[in-house]
Design a protein around this motif. Sequence first.
Motif, short mmCIF file in Angstrom:
data_model
loop_
_atom_site.label_atom_id
_atom_site.label_comp_id
_atom_site.label_asym_id
_atom_site.label_seq_id
_atom_site.Cartn_x
_atom_site.Cartn_y
_atom_site.Cartn_z
N SER A 19 0.83 -1.16 -0.08
CA SER A 19 -0.07 0.12 0.07
C SER A 19 0.81 1.29 -0.04
O SER A 19 0.47 2.24 -0.70
CB SER A 19 -0.87 -0.12 1.28
OG SER A 19 -1.88 -1.15 1.11
N ILE A 20 1.97 1.18 0.85
CA ILE A 20 2.83 2.56 0.86
C ILE A 20 3.53 2.57 -0.62
O ILE A 20 3.62 3.73 -0.91
CB ILE A 20 3.98 1.99 1.94
CG1 ILE A 20 3.22 2.31 3.45
CG2 ILE A 20 5.03 3.22 1.87
CD1 ILE A 20 4.04 1.77 4.51
N LEU A 22 2.55 1.57 -3.45
CA LEU A 22 1.44 2.15 -4.44
C LEU A 22 1.18 3.38 -4.33
O LEU A 22 1.06 4.33 -5.39
CB LEU A 22 0.18 1.16 -4.33
CG LEU A 22 -0.89 1.30 -5.14
CD1 LEU A 22 -0.49 1.01 -6.60
CD2 LEU A 22 -1.98 0.57 -5.20
N GLY A 23 0.74 3.93 -2.93
CA GLY A 23 0.81 5.17 -2.83
C GLY A 23 1.89 6.31 -3.35
O GLY A 23 1.70 7.25 -3.88
N PHE A 24 3.06 5.71 -2.95
CA PHE A 24 4.06 6.63 -3.25
C PHE A 24 4.19 6.63 -4.81
O PHE A 24 4.62 7.75 -5.36
CB PHE A 24 5.50 5.91 -2.90
CG PHE A 24 6.66 6.57 -3.20
CD1 PHE A 24 7.00 7.87 -2.41
CD2 PHE A 24 7.48 6.05 -4.04
CE1 PHE A 24 8.29 8.46 -2.83
CE2 PHE A 24 8.88 6.68 -4.41
CZ PHE A 24 8.99 7.82 -3.91
N LEU A 26 1.88 6.48 -7.16
CA LEU A 26 0.89 7.15 -7.63
C LEU A 26 1.11 8.69 -7.26
O LEU A 26 0.72 9.69 -8.16
CB LEU A 26 -0.67 6.71 -6.72
CG LEU A 26 -1.09 5.73 -7.42
CD1 LEU A 26 -2.45 5.07 -6.57
CD2 LEU A 26 -1.48 5.62 -8.89
N GLY A 27 1.58 8.88 -6.13
CA GLY A 27 2.03 10.35 -5.68
C GLY A 27 3.00 10.91 -6.68
O GLY A 27 2.93 12.02 -7.31
#
Length: 142
Positions: A19-20, A22-24, A26-27
């Motif tokens: 999740s981290i 993927l979030g990174f 996408l960011g």
Amino acid sequence: MKRVSKTSPQKPACRLLLSIALGFGLGLAGLSGLVYGKMPSERDLGPALTGGSFTLVRHDGSAAASADLAGRPSLVVFGYTRCAHFCSTALSEISAVFNELGQDKKIAALFITVDPEQDTPDVLKDYLENFDSRIIGLTGDP
């Protein structure tokens, strides 16, 4: 008798890391899009200012004008003599290609310094002694 759990305690940790990541990702993609959207376009900057005449100083101290190169294929390389790796490697590769082409004096490479305060004609001359003689060092005023 102890009961063994079928779910590994590491699965929640893996999901958290995924999740981290993927979030990174996408960011970072969003930030890249924002930066790309803010980049100036050709319309904002106007046409490229290429071409035109120039006069610089050769590594032998003589003047070099754009008219001297008319009708002569030339490769233009920008760099500086204190460039530790890239410049000397590029000039070595150019020398190897020139060697394979033979002694056709119609071709030349122009090594134009981006550090004219340090790269005087004498400095360029000493530096270019290590490469093919068809590589012409050019300098000028800052």
